[in-house]
Design an enzyme around this catalytic site. Structure first.
Site, short mmCIF file in Angstrom:
data_model
loop_
_atom_site.label_atom_id
_atom_site.label_comp_id
_atom_site.label_asym_id
_atom_site.label_seq_id
_atom_site.Cartn_x
_atom_site.Cartn_y
_atom_site.Cartn_z
N GLU A 47 -1.62 -9.39 3.05
CA GLU A 47 -1.56 -10.04 4.37
C GLU A 47 -2.92 -10.51 4.86
O GLU A 47 -3.01 -11.42 5.70
CB GLU A 47 -0.93 -9.09 5.41
CG GLU A 47 -1.75 -7.87 5.78
CD GLU A 47 -1.51 -6.65 4.90
OE1 GLU A 47 -1.79 -5.52 5.35
OE2 GLU A 47 -1.04 -6.83 3.76
N CYS B 215 0.84 -1.21 0.00
CA CYS B 215 0.00 0.00 0.00
C CYS B 215 0.87 1.26 0.00
O CYS B 215 1.48 1.57 -1.01
CB CYS B 215 -0.97 -0.04 1.18
SG CYS B 215 -2.37 1.10 0.98
N HIS C 176 -3.48 -5.18 0.05
CA HIS C 176 -3.02 -5.74 1.34
C HIS C 176 -3.07 -7.26 1.28
O HIS C 176 -4.03 -7.89 1.73
CB HIS C 176 -3.90 -5.23 2.48
CG HIS C 176 -3.69 -3.79 2.82
ND1 HIS C 176 -2.76 -3.38 3.74
CD2 HIS C 176 -4.25 -2.67 2.31
CE1 HIS C 176 -2.77 -2.05 3.82
NE2 HIS C 176 -3.67 -1.60 2.96
#
Length: 554
Positions: free
Chosen positions: A509, A381, A507
């Site tokens: 993750e 990001c 993102h």
């Protein structure tokens, strides 16, 4: 009929209700049941999207664009439960919904009150998750019993068992049994008081899960059972885990929690098989490699601010049988002390997301260090945006290049506001949010990592790469390896002449699990292992050469 489990917490906050709820969900799934999870948060914010990471930790984003509590990250990492915006409600959302109904005249002139109108609204959002395909709904009540903010939620779950029948509800209370060093013993009184507060409002816990740093003796459990009006077998020890949070389910199994739940709710369940989780713990305990990763961020001092990133790195380590040593580093430290002193010893550098100008130049310097030294790099990001800024300044030689978020007068705004964001003034829930598709370049690292030509990842941002600079960047060996399907938005950048340099606007993750590492994190950790091995090999060769020189001189 769908069964309901309500998880409450007492004595102190931060006991781990989210982890416990997620672990219960995982165990029930491994017994063949279909589970949905939900968190009800007592704070008045509509969602955590506008809250500081120092206050609340990370904002966890779902596929549907919901900005939710970080505990939903635990739910997704531990289970296969479908999470949507119905999986997280706050006091703000509940009251907002009731007030909107009142404005529309839905209450027919009645006085709107906490009971029944607010509690009815809370019950309705719990009931939303119950359907023919769901065996168990697990609802975690945020906060601590005794908090003023939690009272409407506790009253609602008390009423809920009257609506659906007590045989269809189970109350689990997570509490603390502290050890007093001066007295040399565990103290059960806080637990007794916490359960007493629940019983005052009409909730009798069926199961007590006791967080403790010392083993509960049978006498402790007997005392808790007697004073809290529960069976001794329903007093479950949850001892602190020093090694890994992924041990928590096994602690609960050792205390037969899954059997208690199945029997209490009269569920038809399979035999518990945890082979996949035994394997991941075995990998964690017996790594074949060890690497170090520097996470250079604005909120490095607060671990929960990057919770999913740390977990995704651990998952990639599990996949590669590698111990990942993570070192958070404040980006402002890089500005003050320079990257050479702080970053030279690491096998990989990760720059995560964030908002605001503070620490930006430190991130840029860290990225330059990774690029010039050939250190594996992953930007996420804002980390991608900083990588663009660094490349623009130092490779493309665009003097004064910056993001228009931080310098509105920059001569080269290589990062700029998305077109559909230019008329938006409200902050909450207005960014580019949720799952978006990206098309991958078949020659890229990203494609090699995913093994797919199109992927879907979750976003949370307002700013994007400025397409006016695409050709200049490509001329200097930057590859735009992932773009939106219409090619209008840059999603992934890579450096062609670097061992492993990848930065993404999304993102990744949020889609990582301990049993299934996210592909980019997996690739990043493997690159860090390779870098570590090469560096160790060069060091060994240099040592041999030095010894030969010493021998020749002697």
């Amino acid at each position: 009929m769908t069964k309901h489990i309500f998880v409450t917490g007492g004595v102190v906050s931060s006991l781990g209700k989210g982890l416990t709820s997620a672990s219960i969900g995982m165990l029930l799934e491994h017994r063949g049941l279909t589970v949905r999870l939900q968190k009800l948060d007592p704070y008045i914010n509509v969602d955590p999207g506008t809250m500081s990471p120092y206050q609340h930790g990370e904002v966890y984003v779902l596929d549907d664009g919901s900005e939710t509590d970080l505990d939903l990250g635990h739910y997704e990492r531990f289970t296969n439960s479908l999470l949507t915006r119905d999986s997280n409600y706050t006091t703000g959302q509940i009251y907002q919904s009731v007030i909107c109904k009142e404005r529309r005249g839905e209450f027919l002139g009645k006085t709107v009150q906490v009971i029944p109108h607010i509690t009815n609204e809370i019950k309705s959002v719990i009931a939303k998750l119950a359907d023919d395909d769901t065996d168990v709904v697990i609802t975690e009540i945020g906060g601590t019993v005794g908090d003023i903010e939690s009272q409407p939620f506790l009253e609602a779950i008390r009423q809920f068992s009257l609506d659906v029948g007590k045989k269809n509800c189970l109350y689990i209370h997570l509490t603390l049994v502290p050890y007093l060093k001066a007295a040399g013993e565990l103290k059960t009184k806080p637990t007794q008081h916490s359960v007493g507060q629940l019983r005052e409002i009409g909730i009798q816990p069926d199961i007590l899960i006791c967080r403790t740093e010392r083993t509960l003796q049978r006498s402790d459990r007997e005392k808790i059972a007697l004073f809290c009006n529960v069976l001794i077998d329903a007093v479950i020890e949850e001892k602190d885990k020093d090694f890994s949070i992924y041990e928590v389910p096994f602690s609960l199994v050792d205390n037969k929690l899954d059997e208690l739940i199945v029997n209490n709710l009269d569920l038809q369940a399979d035999t518990l098989v945890l082979d996949d989780w035994h394997d991941l713990l075995q990998r964690l305990r017996n790594p074949e490699n060890e690497i170090s990763i520097a996470v250079v961020g604005k909120y490095a001092a607060h671990r929960d601010a990057y919770k999913s990133i740390y977990e995704a790195l651990d998952h990639a380590g599990i996949a590669h049988r590698t111990q990942v040593r993570i070192q958070p580093i404040q980006s402002e430290q890089i500005e003050a002390e320079g990257p050479e002193r702080l970053l030279a010893t690491y096998d990989g550098i990760l720059v995560p997301g964030g908002f605001g100008e503070r620490g930006i130049e430190g991130k840029v310097e860290a990225i330059r260090f990774a690029r010039e030294r050939g250190i594996p790099f992953l930007g996420i990001c804002l980390g991608m945006q900083c990588a663009v800024i660094e490349f623009a300044r130092n490779v493309v030689h665009l003097e004064g290049a910056h993001s228009s978020e931080f310098d509105k007068d920059s001569p080269h705004p290589v990062i700029c506001l998305l077109d559909d964001q230019k008329t938006i003034t409200d902050k909450g829930g207005t960014m580019r949010l949720g799952a978006q598709k990206a098309r991958l370049d078949p020659e890229s690292i990203a494609y090699a990592s995913y093994g797919e030509s199109e992927v879907s990842e979750r976003h949370r941002h307002r700013y994007e790469f400025n397409n006016a600079y695409r050709q200049q960047f490509m001329a200097h060996s930057m590859r735009f390896s992932g773009t939106s399907p219409d090619d209008k938005l840059v999603e992934i950048i890579e450096l062609v002449d670097h061992p492993w340099f990848v930065a993404v606007q999304f993102h990744p993750e949020f889609k990582s699990k301990p049993t299934e590492a996210q592909p980019l994190f997996s690739g990043f950790v493997q690159a860090a292992v390779d870098h570590h091995t090469k560096r160790a090999s060069r060091g060994a060769e240099a040592g041999v050469t030095k010894n030969e020189q010493i021998e020749s001189k002697s």
